[in-house]
Write a protein that holds these residues in place. Structure first.
Motif, PDB file in Angstrom:
ATOM      1  N   ASP A   1     -16.487   4.480   3.643  1.00 43.54           N
ATOM      2  CA  ASP A   1     -16.506   4.033   5.034  1.00 43.54           C
ATOM      3  C   ASP A   1     -15.220   3.277   5.350  1.00 43.54           C
ATOM      4  O   ASP A   1     -14.327   3.142   4.517  1.00 43.54           O
ATOM      5  N   ILE A   2     -15.129   2.770   6.575  1.00 44.42           N
ATOM      6  CA  ILE A   2     -13.909   2.108   7.021  1.00 44.42           C
ATOM      7  C   ILE A   2     -13.598   0.876   6.188  1.00 44.42           C
ATOM      8  O   ILE A   2     -12.429   0.546   5.947  1.00 44.42           O
ATOM      9  N   VAL A   3     -14.636   0.192   5.714  1.00 36.92           N
ATOM     10  CA  VAL A   3     -14.419  -1.004   4.880  1.00 36.92           C
ATOM     11  C   VAL A   3     -13.718  -0.615   3.581  1.00 36.92           C
ATOM     12  O   VAL A   3     -12.794  -1.293   3.119  1.00 36.92           O
ATOM     13  N   THR A   4     -14.134   0.510   3.006  1.00 36.29           N
ATOM     14  CA  THR A   4     -13.522   0.993   1.764  1.00 36.29           C
ATOM     15  C   THR A   4     -12.028   1.232   1.956  1.00 36.29           C
ATOM     16  O   THR A   4     -11.198   0.787   1.153  1.00 36.29           O
ATOM     17  N   PHE A   5     -11.687   1.944   3.022  1.00 38.68           N
ATOM     18  CA  PHE A   5     -10.287   2.263   3.262  1.00 38.68           C
ATOM     19  C   PHE A   5      -9.469   1.012   3.573  1.00 38.68           C
ATOM     20  O   PHE A   5      -8.323   0.882   3.124  1.00 38.68           O
ATOM     21  N   ASN A   6     -10.037   0.085   4.319  1.00 38.70           N
ATOM     22  CA  ASN A   6      -9.300  -1.143   4.635  1.00 38.70           C
ATOM     23  C   ASN A   6      -9.037  -1.971   3.385  1.00 38.70           C
ATOM     24  O   ASN A   6      -7.975  -2.591   3.245  1.00 38.70           O
ATOM     25  N   VAL A   7     -10.007  -1.991   2.483  1.00 42.13           N
ATOM     26  CA  VAL A   7      -9.817  -2.701   1.211  1.00 42.13           C
ATOM     27  C   VAL A   7      -8.658  -2.081   0.427  1.00 42.13           C
ATOM     28  O   VAL A   7      -7.807  -2.786  -0.136  1.00 42.13           O
ATOM     29  N   LEU A   8      -8.611  -0.752   0.406  1.00 41.25           N
ATOM     30  CA  LEU A   8      -7.530  -0.059  -0.292  1.00 41.25           C
ATOM     31  C   LEU A   8      -6.184  -0.314   0.380  1.00 41.25           C
ATOM     32  O   LEU A   8      -5.165  -0.492  -0.295  1.00 41.25           O
ATOM     33  N   LEU A   9      -6.166  -0.345   1.701  1.00 39.77           N
ATOM     34  CA  LEU A   9      -4.917  -0.603   2.423  1.00 39.77           C
ATOM     35  C   LEU A   9      -4.386  -2.001   2.103  1.00 39.77           C
ATOM     36  O   LEU A   9      -3.177  -2.176   1.900  1.00 39.77           O
ATOM     37  N   VAL A  10      -5.281  -2.977   2.035  1.00 42.26           N
ATOM     38  CA  VAL A  10      -4.872  -4.337   1.669  1.00 42.26           C
ATOM     39  C   VAL A  10      -4.292  -4.338   0.256  1.00 42.26           C
ATOM     40  O   VAL A  10      -3.256  -4.959  -0.010  1.00 42.26           O
ATOM     41  N   GLY A  11      -4.957  -3.625  -0.656  1.00 40.88           N
ATOM     42  CA  GLY A  11      -4.483  -3.563  -2.037  1.00 40.88           C
ATOM     43  C   GLY A  11      -3.113  -2.928  -2.152  1.00 40.88           C
ATOM     44  O   GLY A  11      -2.240  -3.427  -2.877  1.00 40.88           O
ATOM     45  N   LEU A  12      -2.894  -1.833  -1.428  1.00 37.30           N
ATOM     46  CA  LEU A  12      -1.603  -1.151  -1.472  1.00 37.30           C
ATOM     47  C   LEU A  12      -0.495  -2.039  -0.910  1.00 37.30           C
ATOM     48  O   LEU A  12       0.593  -2.133  -1.491  1.00 37.30           O
ATOM     49  N   CYS A  13      -0.766  -2.693   0.224  1.00 38.40           N
ATOM     50  CA  CYS A  13       0.243  -3.564   0.822  1.00 38.40           C
ATOM     51  C   CYS A  13       0.534  -4.760  -0.077  1.00 38.40           C
ATOM     52  O   CYS A  13       1.686  -5.189  -0.211  1.00 38.40           O
ATOM     53  N   LYS A  14      -0.499  -5.301  -0.700  1.00 36.40           N
ATOM     54  CA  LYS A  14      -0.332  -6.445  -1.591  1.00 36.40           C
ATOM     55  C   LYS A  14       0.578  -6.093  -2.765  1.00 36.40           C
ATOM     56  O   LYS A  14       1.357  -6.921  -3.241  1.00 36.40           O
ATOM     57  N   GLU A  15       0.483  -4.853  -3.242  1.00 36.78           N
ATOM     58  CA  GLU A  15       1.304  -4.413  -4.371  1.00 36.78           C
ATOM     59  C   GLU A  15       2.662  -3.874  -3.923  1.00 36.78           C
ATOM     60  O   GLU A  15       3.433  -3.374  -4.746  1.00 36.78           O
ATOM     61  N   GLY A  16       2.936  -3.936  -2.624  1.00 38.55           N
ATOM     62  CA  GLY A  16       4.222  -3.454  -2.130  1.00 38.55           C
ATOM     63  C   GLY A  16       4.320  -1.950  -1.996  1.00 38.55           C
ATOM     64  O   GLY A  16       5.414  -1.411  -1.787  1.00 38.55           O
ATOM     65  N   ARG A  17       3.191  -1.278  -2.064  1.00 38.28           N
ATOM     66  CA  ARG A  17       3.177   0.189  -1.951  1.00 38.28           C
ATOM     67  C   ARG A  17       2.984   0.560  -0.477  1.00 38.28           C
ATOM     68  O   ARG A  17       2.029   1.207  -0.077  1.00 38.28           O
ATOM     69  N   LEU A  18       3.960   0.122   0.316  1.00 38.59           N
ATOM     70  CA  LEU A  18       3.850   0.211   1.770  1.00 38.59           C
ATOM     71  C   LEU A  18       3.868   1.642   2.279  1.00 38.59           C
ATOM     72  O   LEU A  18       3.163   1.986   3.226  1.00 38.59           O
ATOM     73  N   MET A  19       4.697   2.493   1.666  1.00 33.63           N
ATOM     74  CA  MET A  19       4.789   3.868   2.139  1.00 33.63           C
ATOM     75  C   MET A  19       3.483   4.635   1.878  1.00 33.63           C
ATOM     76  O   MET A  19       3.101   5.510   2.662  1.00 33.63           O
ATOM     77  N   GLU A  20       2.797   4.287   0.806  1.00 30.74           N
ATOM     78  CA  GLU A  20       1.507   4.926   0.528  1.00 30.74           C
ATOM     79  C   GLU A  20       0.459   4.484   1.543  1.00 30.74           C
ATOM     80  O   GLU A  20      -0.355   5.289   2.011  1.00 30.74           O
ATOM     81  N   ALA A  21       0.498   3.185   1.881  1.00 28.79           N
ATOM     82  CA  ALA A  21      -0.429   2.669   2.899  1.00 28.79           C
ATOM     83  C   ALA A  21      -0.135   3.313   4.247  1.00 28.79           C
ATOM     84  O   ALA A  21      -1.052   3.714   4.983  1.00 28.79           O
TER      85      ALA A  21
END
Length: 259
Positions: free
Chosen positions: A128-148
């Protein structure tokens, strides 16, 4: 601490002497209580107590356990809880998976979290949307901005309805990461899809574009934002106009004032 122990003693008395069988919600309160006071082993004890008393554990109980374990830095135990759940014949739902994905992302293990997302697909469990938002936060936190960025751009085409939080997470990540060109591009995509950044972020973005020499982009962004109902801080409005004038683009400045 004493309060949680007393509650557990009361529970054993109700079950042993009074014959009262609590439901899963009652057990869940105890599980959360023990985690709140740092009694991880006690939380496990509650789970075992439930089994011995014939109370069938559910996904909510396991999600609570996983959340407590991950917050306590025991990610391996949280992963073991998921495997135990499967062995017991329970099918993890989106809440259970998202709980573990969140724990992995907080621990800097976003790649493993993405692996869990793939496992969800194979198991027929829809994220669901919560799952994807959690992943987006994780990617941005790790600096994987282009993947986000790629995820937010592609998910709507795959039928996933993102919310304003999804776009704000990535916009903030790009801005904080100094990716001004990508931030400006993403802003226009975000606005085109009907989502407006947070007020503070919008002002910060306009200031950053001006200070970064992207005056034309800052003026265009201001116009687009105002059309969506955003009213910048007075000093930010002045900054964009002044920057446009300094670039000797007086006509653009006049047009911006008119708009």
């Amino acid at each position: 601490m004493v309060g949680s122990r007393n509650r557990f003693n009361c529970l054993r008395k109700w079950v042993g002497k009074d014959g009262i069988v609590p439901d899963e919600l009652t057990y869940n309160v105890l599980i959360k209580g023990f985690f709140m006071v740092g009694k991880v082993d006690r939380a496990w004890t509650i789970m075992e107590f439930m089994r011995t008393k014939g109370c069938r554990l559910n996904g909510f109980n396991y999600a609570t356990l996983m959340n407590g374990l991950s917050r306590d830095g025991k990610m391996n135990k949280a992963e073991e809880a998921l495997e135990e759940m499967k062995r017991c014949g329970l099918k993890p739902d989106a809440v259970v998976y998202t709980t573990l994905i969140n724990g992995l992302c907080r621990s800097g293990r976003t790649e493993e979290a993405i692996g869990l997302l793939e496992e969800m697909k194979v198991a027929g469990c829809k994220a669901d949307i919560v799952t994807f938002n959690v992943l987006l936060v994780g990617l941005c936190k790790e600096g994987r901005l282009m993947e986000a960025l790629s995820m937010v751009e592609s998910l709507p085409r795959a039928g996933v309805q993102l919310d304003k939080g999804s776009y704000r997470i990535v916009l903030n990540g790009l801005l904080q990461g100094g990716e001004l060109e990508k931030t400006a591009e993403f802003l226009f995509l975000m606005l085109a899809r009907g989502f407006v950044p947070h007020y503070a972020t919008s002002n910060e973005l306009l200031e950053s574009l001006c200070s970064g020499g992207m005056v034309r982009e800052s003026a265009d962004a201001l116009v687009e934002l105002v059309e969506m109902g955003f009213m910048p801080k007075l000093e930010v409005w002045c900054l964009v106009i002044e920057a446009t004038c300094r670039e000797k683009k007086l006509l653009s400045a006049f047009e911006l004032l008119d708009e």
